[in-house]
Design a protein around this motif. Structure first.
Motif, PDB file in Angstrom:
ATOM      1  N   THR A  26       0.817  -1.249   0.142  1.00  0.00           N
ATOM      2  CA  THR A  26      -0.100  -0.073   0.079  1.00  0.00           C
ATOM      3  C   THR A  26       0.863   1.339  -0.137  1.00  0.00           C
ATOM      4  OG1 THR A  26      -0.356   0.025   2.349  1.00  0.00           O
ATOM      5  CG2 THR A  26      -2.121  -1.078   1.044  1.00  0.00           C
ATOM      6  N   GLU A  27       2.012   1.223   0.522  1.00  0.00           N
ATOM      7  CA  GLU A  27       3.112   2.363   0.494  1.00  0.00           C
ATOM      8  C   GLU A  27       3.683   2.522  -0.718  1.00  0.00           C
ATOM      9  OE1 GLU A  27       6.044   2.324   3.547  1.00  0.00           O
ATOM     10  OE2 GLU A  27       4.422   2.116   5.029  1.00  0.00           O
ATOM     11  N   GLY A  31      -1.374   4.337  -1.483  1.00  0.00           N
ATOM     12  CA  GLY A  31      -2.738   4.072  -0.868  1.00  0.00           C
ATOM     13  C   GLY A  31      -3.791   3.631  -2.174  1.00  0.00           C
TER      14      GLY A  31
END
Length: 58
Positions: A26-27, A31
């Protein structure tokens, strides 16, 4: 009588895993659900599916 293993086999697996770089998907996607990954001159697409799976395509 209980056999003992050599010390190399009794080390916790985490010691090996601690040496491998870890990255949060997700980094990498900031996001979102997609990121581009470069390797040499090749561009790969990393995608997080709705089901939470990772797909890496060229």
């Amino acid at each position: 009588m209980t056999a003992t293993r050599p010390s190399e086999f009794t080390r916790p697996a985490t010691s090996i895993l601690a040496r491998i770089p870890q990255h949060d998907a997700t980094e990498l996607t900031r996001g979102g659900n997609q990121a581009m990954i470069l390797l040499d001159d090749q561009v790969y697409q990393l995608r997080i599916t709705r089901a939470g799976k990772l797909i890496l395509t060229k």
